[in-house]
Motif scaffolding. Structure first.
Motif, PDB file in Angstrom:
ATOM      1  N   GLU A 126       0.913  -1.211   0.037  1.00  0.00           N
ATOM      2  CA  GLU A 126       0.094  -0.028  -0.013  1.00  0.00           C
ATOM      3  C   GLU A 126       0.906   1.378  -0.016  1.00  0.00           C
ATOM      4  O   GLU A 126       0.706   2.249  -0.563  1.00  0.00           O
ATOM      5  CB  GLU A 126      -0.934   0.102   1.155  1.00  0.00           C
ATOM      6  CG  GLU A 126      -1.891  -1.096   1.070  1.00  0.00           C
ATOM      7  CD  GLU A 126      -2.810  -1.278   2.659  1.00  0.00           C
ATOM      8  OE1 GLU A 126      -3.876  -1.703   2.259  1.00  0.00           O
ATOM      9  OE2 GLU A 126      -2.225  -1.110   3.573  1.00  0.00           O
ATOM     10  N   ARG A 127       1.942   1.262   1.001  1.00  0.00           N
ATOM     11  CA  ARG A 127       2.623   2.556   0.701  1.00  0.00           C
ATOM     12  C   ARG A 127       3.542   2.562  -0.450  1.00  0.00           C
ATOM     13  O   ARG A 127       3.437   3.679  -1.087  1.00  0.00           O
ATOM     14  CB  ARG A 127       3.769   2.203   1.759  1.00  0.00           C
ATOM     15  CG  ARG A 127       3.515   2.578   3.338  1.00  0.00           C
ATOM     16  CD  ARG A 127       4.467   2.730   4.269  1.00  0.00           C
ATOM     17  NE  ARG A 127       5.662   1.689   4.124  1.00  0.00           N
ATOM     18  CZ  ARG A 127       5.545   0.461   4.957  1.00  0.00           C
ATOM     19  NH1 ARG A 127       4.648   0.458   5.634  1.00  0.00           N
ATOM     20  NH2 ARG A 127       6.773  -0.131   4.756  1.00  0.00           N
ATOM     21  N   MET A 128       3.701   1.378  -1.098  1.00  0.00           N
ATOM     22  CA  MET A 128       4.633   1.784  -2.693  1.00  0.00           C
ATOM     23  C   MET A 128       3.607   2.372  -3.571  1.00  0.00           C
ATOM     24  O   MET A 128       3.739   3.096  -4.459  1.00  0.00           O
ATOM     25  CB  MET A 128       4.836   0.296  -2.961  1.00  0.00           C
ATOM     26  CG  MET A 128       6.273  -0.084  -2.290  1.00  0.00           C
ATOM     27  SD  MET A 128       7.176  -1.516  -3.093  1.00  0.00           S
ATOM     28  CE  MET A 128       8.544  -1.578  -2.006  1.00  0.00           C
ATOM     29  N   ILE A 129       2.205   1.884  -3.438  1.00  0.00           N
ATOM     30  CA  ILE A 129       1.241   2.077  -4.602  1.00  0.00           C
ATOM     31  C   ILE A 129       0.767   3.692  -4.048  1.00  0.00           C
ATOM     32  O   ILE A 129       0.888   4.613  -5.257  1.00  0.00           O
ATOM     33  CB  ILE A 129      -0.151   1.473  -4.497  1.00  0.00           C
ATOM     34  CG1 ILE A 129       0.276  -0.104  -4.943  1.00  0.00           C
ATOM     35  CG2 ILE A 129      -0.989   2.062  -4.936  1.00  0.00           C
ATOM     36  CD1 ILE A 129      -0.937  -1.022  -4.672  1.00  0.00           C
ATOM     37  N   VAL A 130       0.833   4.118  -2.886  1.00  0.00           N
ATOM     38  CA  VAL A 130       0.449   5.534  -2.521  1.00  0.00           C
ATOM     39  C   VAL A 130       1.699   6.394  -2.871  1.00  0.00           C
ATOM     40  O   VAL A 130       1.454   7.472  -3.365  1.00  0.00           O
ATOM     41  CB  VAL A 130      -0.004   5.577  -1.161  1.00  0.00           C
ATOM     42  CG1 VAL A 130       0.003   7.212  -0.838  1.00  0.00           C
ATOM     43  CG2 VAL A 130      -1.273   4.956  -0.919  1.00  0.00           C
ATOM     44  N   ALA A 131       2.846   5.876  -2.756  1.00  0.00           N
ATOM     45  CA  ALA A 131       4.063   6.684  -2.856  1.00  0.00           C
ATOM     46  C   ALA A 131       4.389   6.954  -4.554  1.00  0.00           C
ATOM     47  O   ALA A 131       4.647   7.940  -4.772  1.00  0.00           O
ATOM     48  CB  ALA A 131       5.431   5.934  -2.233  1.00  0.00           C
TER      49      ALA A 131
END
Length: 170
Positions: A126-131
């Protein structure tokens, strides 16, 4: 209409693929802030972020000859960085699990009302997608290509991740 910035970047990529170190350095100079922000928000710690960016840039330099489409350079280098961040995240998580014996339900989430803290509560993916979306400015189809997922899957995961953050920030 000729896009000078894009054209000059493509020329730098072509020169880099031929072994021109100065051209690759210029490419790096143009993107290093985005790379660092992505790594920092993914990994939480400045030193880990710096290490991940350094390792990704070295890997990109060593493998730039394998870049299939010159116009995909940014997505390609972010994918390399994403892989480095995953590796660092796994290593850090394993170390943290060895260092702590506090059950999850006893952790203090009082600081979670800060956007950064809310972001850090997301899963690695999720962090990767948002980032990628927020810091890299990439669209769902581009993120999907970097993470080997369908654009619709990326959109739904991004929506769920942002909703998690909203709930924490309320």
């Amino acid at each position: 209409m000729y896009d000078y910035e894009q054209g000059s970047e493509l020329e730098l990529i072509r020169r880099s693929r031929k072994g021109d170190v100065k051209a690759f350095s210029e490419l790096y100079a143009r993107i290093h802030v985005e790379l660092y922000k992505f790594a920092l928000y993914t990994l939480k710690h400045p030193q880990d972020a710096e290490d991940a960016v350094s390792e990704a840039v070295m890997a990109a330099y060593e493998n730039i000859g394998g870049l299939k489409k010159e116009e995909s350079f940014r997505g390609w280098i972010f994918k390399i960085l994403s892989n480095q961040c995953r590796k660092k995240f796994r290593d850090t998580k394993q170390t943290a699990e060895l260092e702590t014996d506090i059950p999850d339900e006893e952790k203090d989430y009082a600081k979670a009302h800060d956007v950064r803290e809310a972001f850090l509560l997301l899963s690695e993916e999720e962090r990767m997608i948002v980032a990628f979306s927020v810091f890299g400015g990439y669209q769902s189809d581009e993120i999907g290509g970097m993470l080997d997922q369908k654009a619709a899957t990326v959109r739904s995961k991004k929506t769920r991740a942002l909703e998690k953050m909203r709930r924490v920030l309320e």
